[in-house]
Design an enzyme around this catalytic site. Structure first.
Site, mmCIF file in Angstrom:
data_model
loop_
_atom_site.group_PDB
_atom_site.id
_atom_site.type_symbol
_atom_site.label_atom_id
_atom_site.label_comp_id
_atom_site.label_asym_id
_atom_site.label_seq_id
_atom_site.Cartn_x
_atom_site.Cartn_y
_atom_site.Cartn_z
ATOM 1 N N HIS A 1 6.254 5.165 -9.396
ATOM 2 C CA HIS A 1 5.081 4.822 -8.625
ATOM 3 C C HIS A 1 3.940 5.381 -9.309
ATOM 4 O O HIS A 1 3.831 6.576 -10.033
ATOM 5 C CB HIS A 1 5.035 5.095 -7.195
ATOM 6 C CG HIS A 1 4.809 6.742 -6.712
ATOM 7 N ND1 HIS A 1 5.811 7.172 -5.713
ATOM 8 C CD2 HIS A 1 4.370 7.660 -7.403
ATOM 9 C CE1 HIS A 1 5.585 8.486 -5.881
ATOM 10 N NE2 HIS A 1 4.676 8.810 -7.040
ATOM 11 N N GLU B 1 4.991 2.040 -4.235
ATOM 12 C CA GLU B 1 6.131 2.481 -4.647
ATOM 13 C C GLU B 1 6.876 1.041 -5.192
ATOM 14 O O GLU B 1 6.220 -0.120 -5.294
ATOM 15 C CB GLU B 1 6.798 2.682 -3.372
ATOM 16 C CG GLU B 1 6.376 3.883 -2.570
ATOM 17 C CD GLU B 1 6.770 5.385 -3.090
ATOM 18 O OE1 GLU B 1 7.007 5.260 -4.432
ATOM 19 O OE2 GLU B 1 7.105 6.103 -2.369
ATOM 20 N N ASP C 1 -5.063 8.770 -2.905
ATOM 21 C CA ASP C 1 -4.522 8.568 -1.693
ATOM 22 C C ASP C 1 -4.328 9.900 -0.925
ATOM 23 O O ASP C 1 -4.875 10.719 -1.231
ATOM 24 C CB ASP C 1 -2.772 8.103 -1.962
ATOM 25 C CG ASP C 1 -2.229 9.087 -3.307
ATOM 26 O OD1 ASP C 1 -2.840 10.281 -3.452
ATOM 27 O OD2 ASP C 1 -1.295 8.712 -3.965
ATOM 28 N N ASP D 1 9.846 7.507 -9.317
ATOM 29 C CA ASP D 1 10.239 6.053 -9.176
ATOM 30 C C ASP D 1 9.452 5.316 -9.758
ATOM 31 O O ASP D 1 9.371 4.177 -9.654
ATOM 32 C CB ASP D 1 10.521 5.918 -7.739
ATOM 33 C CG ASP D 1 9.241 5.821 -6.664
ATOM 34 O OD1 ASP D 1 8.292 6.188 -7.412
ATOM 35 O OD2 ASP D 1 9.473 5.969 -5.478
HETATM 36 P P1 PGA Z 1 3.931 15.133 -9.405
HETATM 37 O O1 PGA Z 1 3.623 13.831 -8.720
HETATM 38 O O2 PGA Z 1 2.568 15.363 -10.190
HETATM 39 O O3 PGA Z 1 3.944 16.311 -8.274
HETATM 40 O O4 PGA Z 1 5.013 15.024 -10.254
HETATM 41 C C1 PGA Z 1 3.286 12.641 -9.381
HETATM 42 C C2 PGA Z 1 3.312 11.341 -8.362
HETATM 43 O O5 PGA Z 1 4.125 11.468 -7.673
HETATM 44 O O6 PGA Z 1 2.452 10.422 -8.670
#
Ligand code: PGA
Length: 266
Positions: free
Chosen positions: A138, A143, A67, A136
């Site tokens: 994702h 999302e 992404d 959350d």
């Molecule tokens: P993080 O993010 O590795 O910074 O915890 C993970 C994500 O949002 O996929």
């Protein structure tokens, strides 16, 4: 699913890097799906070490990132392209022509997304996909509520994701609201998936994703449907799993009897 709980973040990262090394030794022209965020930083550090100290070769590797924020050019220090350059690409011998990160300021987003999907197919599909998990649930920026069949597209971020990301930006209003992201369906087509999570903040959502029902409300739960997923956690991220003792026992037994099976599906 293979669930591996290691004590520390460093152990988690080393094991993830080992699984990737195993893939590269088997197929030097592997197509790697890569993730950003704080979680995979240790894995990338270990891959850089393997390249520099052990000669792990990335010259034939093709990469696709999950992404990118909409509107951030690759030179922006919060863009995911910049992140990947800093943490991995600048330190290994990957051919820049083989690097793909969604283009955050593509003129025609829809056309770009279709091209990205076609490009993944053209290269033979992703051999091994690295994933983190958001607070959350994702995976990439899918999302809650993302279709389990979704493809690469523009996605509006949740308030929780925007708040989680605010720490990286000077002002809250600078945090992007949209991202281009591979879809859940795109991710599920990867031949093998490694999902990583560390720290106490991920414990609850990891338990929901792994031991809860498969639901579009927790995108990561769909990994239960994939035939070759290895989830690698540190002790804190694995602390809410009901069957943690079983997963640890499986890992110990496998290591003892069939060490070459670690990181392979159960
Ligand atoms: P993080 O993010 O590795 O910074 O915890 C993970 C994500 O949002 O996929």
């Amino acid at each position: 699913m293979e669930i591996i709980i290691r004590e520390t973040y460093e152990q988690m990262s080393r094991l993830a890097a080992d699984v990737i090394r195993h893939q590269l030794l088997k197929k030097p022209s592997s197509v790697l799906g890569l993730a950003t965020g704080s979680t995979p930083i240790g894995t990338y550090k270990e891959l850089v070490r393997m390249h520099q100290e052990e000669g792990l070769d990335f010259s034939k590797v093709i990469t696709f990132n999950l992404d990118e924020y909409l509107g951030l050019p690759p030179s922006h220090d919060q863009s995911y392209r910049y992140f990947m350059d800093q943490h991995l690409f600048n330190h290994i011998n990957v051919d820049p022509k083989n690097i793909h990160v969604p283009y955050g300021h593509a003129e025609d987003i829809e056309e770009f997304c279709e091209w990205y999907e076609a490009e993944i197919k053209r290269t033979g599909g992703i051999d091994i996909q690295v994933l983190g998990i958001g607070g959350d649930g994702h995976i990439a920026f899918n999302e809650p509520g993302s279709s389990l069949g979704s493809r690469t597209r523009l996605k509006t971020l949740t308030k929780q994701t925007i708040d989680d990301n605010a720490r990286f930006f000077a002002k809250e209003e600078e945090v992007p609201r949209f991202a281009i992201t591979m879809g859940v369906g795109t991710i599920l087509e990867a031949k093998k998936i490694i999902m990583l999570a560390n720290g106490p903040k991920k414990a609850e959502i990891v338990a929901e994703a792994i031991e809860g029902p498969v639901t579009a409300q927790v995108s990561a739960s769909v990994l239960q449907m994939h035939r070759d997923v290895v989830v690698i956690l540190d002790a804190e991220a694995g602390s809410r799993l009901k069957r943690a003792d079983y997963y640890k026992w499986v890992y110990q037994e496998k290591k003892r009897l069939i060490p070459q099976m670690i990181g392979k599906v159960t």
